[in-house]
Design an enzyme around this catalytic site. Sequence first.
Site, PDB file in Angstrom:
ATOM      1  N   GLY A 132       4.167   7.691  -1.069  1.00 49.96           N
ATOM      2  CA  GLY A 132       4.821   7.776  -2.295  1.00 49.96           C
ATOM      3  C   GLY A 132       6.026   8.672  -2.413  1.00 49.96           C
ATOM      4  O   GLY A 132       6.278   9.369  -1.554  1.00 49.96           O
ATOM      5  N   LYS A 184       0.871  -0.440   8.456  1.00 49.35           N
ATOM      6  CA  LYS A 184       1.113   0.100   7.142  1.00 49.35           C
ATOM      7  C   LYS A 184       0.402  -0.880   6.313  1.00 49.35           C
ATOM      8  O   LYS A 184      -0.248  -0.489   5.076  1.00 49.35           O
ATOM      9  CB  LYS A 184       2.699   0.244   6.940  1.00 49.35           C
ATOM     10  N   ASN A 188      -2.516  -0.031   3.476  1.00 49.05           N
ATOM     11  CA  ASN A 188      -2.242  -0.694   2.012  1.00 49.05           C
ATOM     12  C   ASN A 188      -3.557  -1.280   1.567  1.00 49.05           C
ATOM     13  O   ASN A 188      -3.865  -1.354   0.211  1.00 49.05           O
ATOM     14  CB  ASN A 188      -1.124  -1.311   1.626  1.00 49.05           C
ATOM     15  N   GLU A 191      -6.439   0.732   1.147  1.00 45.44           N
ATOM     16  CA  GLU A 191      -5.966   1.686  -0.026  1.00 45.44           C
ATOM     17  C   GLU A 191      -6.721   0.577  -1.298  1.00 45.44           C
ATOM     18  O   GLU A 191      -7.192   1.327  -2.483  1.00 45.44           O
ATOM     19  CB  GLU A 191      -4.549   1.785  -0.362  1.00 45.44           C
TER      20      GLU A 191
END
EC number: 1.1.1.44
Length: 480
Positions: A132, A184, A188, A191
Amino acid sequence: MAPNTDIGLIGLAVMGKNLVLNMVDHGFSVSVYNRSPAKTEEFLKDHGESGALQGFTTIQEFVQSLKRPRKIMIMIKAGAPVDEMIASLLPFLEEGDILIDGGNSYYLDSEQRYVDLKKEGILFVGMGVSGGEEGARKGPSIMPGGNIDAWPAIAPIFQSIAAQVDGRPCCSWIGTGGAGHFVKAVHNGIEYGDIQLICETYEILKTRLNLSLEQIGNIFFEWNQTDLNSYLIGAAAAVLIAKDENGNAIASTILDVAGQKGTGRWVAEDAIKAGVPMSLIIESVLARYLSTWKEVRTKAAQEFPGIPLLCQPPQEASAFIEDVREALYAAKIISYAQGFMLLKQVSQDKGWDLNLGELALIWRGGCIIQSAFLDKIHQGFENSPEAHSLILQDYFKKVLFDSETGFRRAVLHAIGSGVAIPCLSSALSFYDGYRTVDSSLFLVQGLRDYFGAHGYERRDCPRGEFYHTDWLETKKTFRV
């Protein structure tokens, strides 16, 4: 005339700006371009005093300002805008120049760009960047993949600006084609699962113990000093505890409608295509979809008040809190196990040869799922590389065995009192299914053969041999 710069970056939104500043902090000179010249001008006005920044209003001048081989990082919206930007750059590039897509592009798009640009002599890198706004500025987790020939030229830049843990950069080469963006995306997806598990844990503590936002925030803060130490647990504690200028809990004003940008859905779809039962990530995506039906949920709550089987709160609050903590940790293990199963399967399918233990190290700092837990994953792959999943590695086997009773109690309390826990219950169901020798799925095959003559394998015959039964008449079975 200003000297040529080390790297160029296109796209001065929050992530792009902070990556540029991070590069400058580490001694690299950067050329910047944005489709809105005003944004470029404003950025240079605020940060151009060091002399390491150059801004441009045309693509041609931007490209000409770079040292050869030119290294250009694109930080814009995924999809068609990336292809359009690449097309506008190509007339000014030379063989051996490097294009880096640092956005959240779908990995199959990156695979195609890798192939197409290779024909043009351009080295394409699809680079996952996690962390982020703060991570981009202070040190993100970086996952580069694509054309390996680009790595020697870009490694000094990106390993310098990446987060550092125990003296190691959270950045290393992932693999060819779309490997970087795929890793990636799985990050995510994990996450999504982590966040949903935290939300469900909050709901159990609130509903069964009647705790306040602040009380649960304090519990999360305490858990963050244990094996559950992670960026997200710390962030959840901070969000729950925070108060406005009037002393009111800010979290109490947040509408329970969750957004998403699509990477979780991509991973859910990829898991289904790959035949990997990534149930927690799928449930976490579906939970966000359900959250958007706010008006429908409000009406349904009036129509169906629920018939809870557990009306009394747990007798020992501290013991119940420990059960919930164990449930969260066990479910987290299962969620990560599923994520790494997907990484392993797609790596085999694509021939990427992903280093799963190295991925755990890359995620230890700078990214949203950073946690102490990832060290255990790295050690697990180092010690038991042949294990089918994390669940069968020694450390995680012991944790699951020790926490199973508390895990079941927490789930029973939630289900018995009518609390929706799609990810916690899915984790427990996966665990039970994973350790079941003889499941009820034999009946699936029997039914498929009954109505569609699809055939089935027999328990008493070698795998790969298929049989069909004449269910409606003779009941005789024969090999097909």
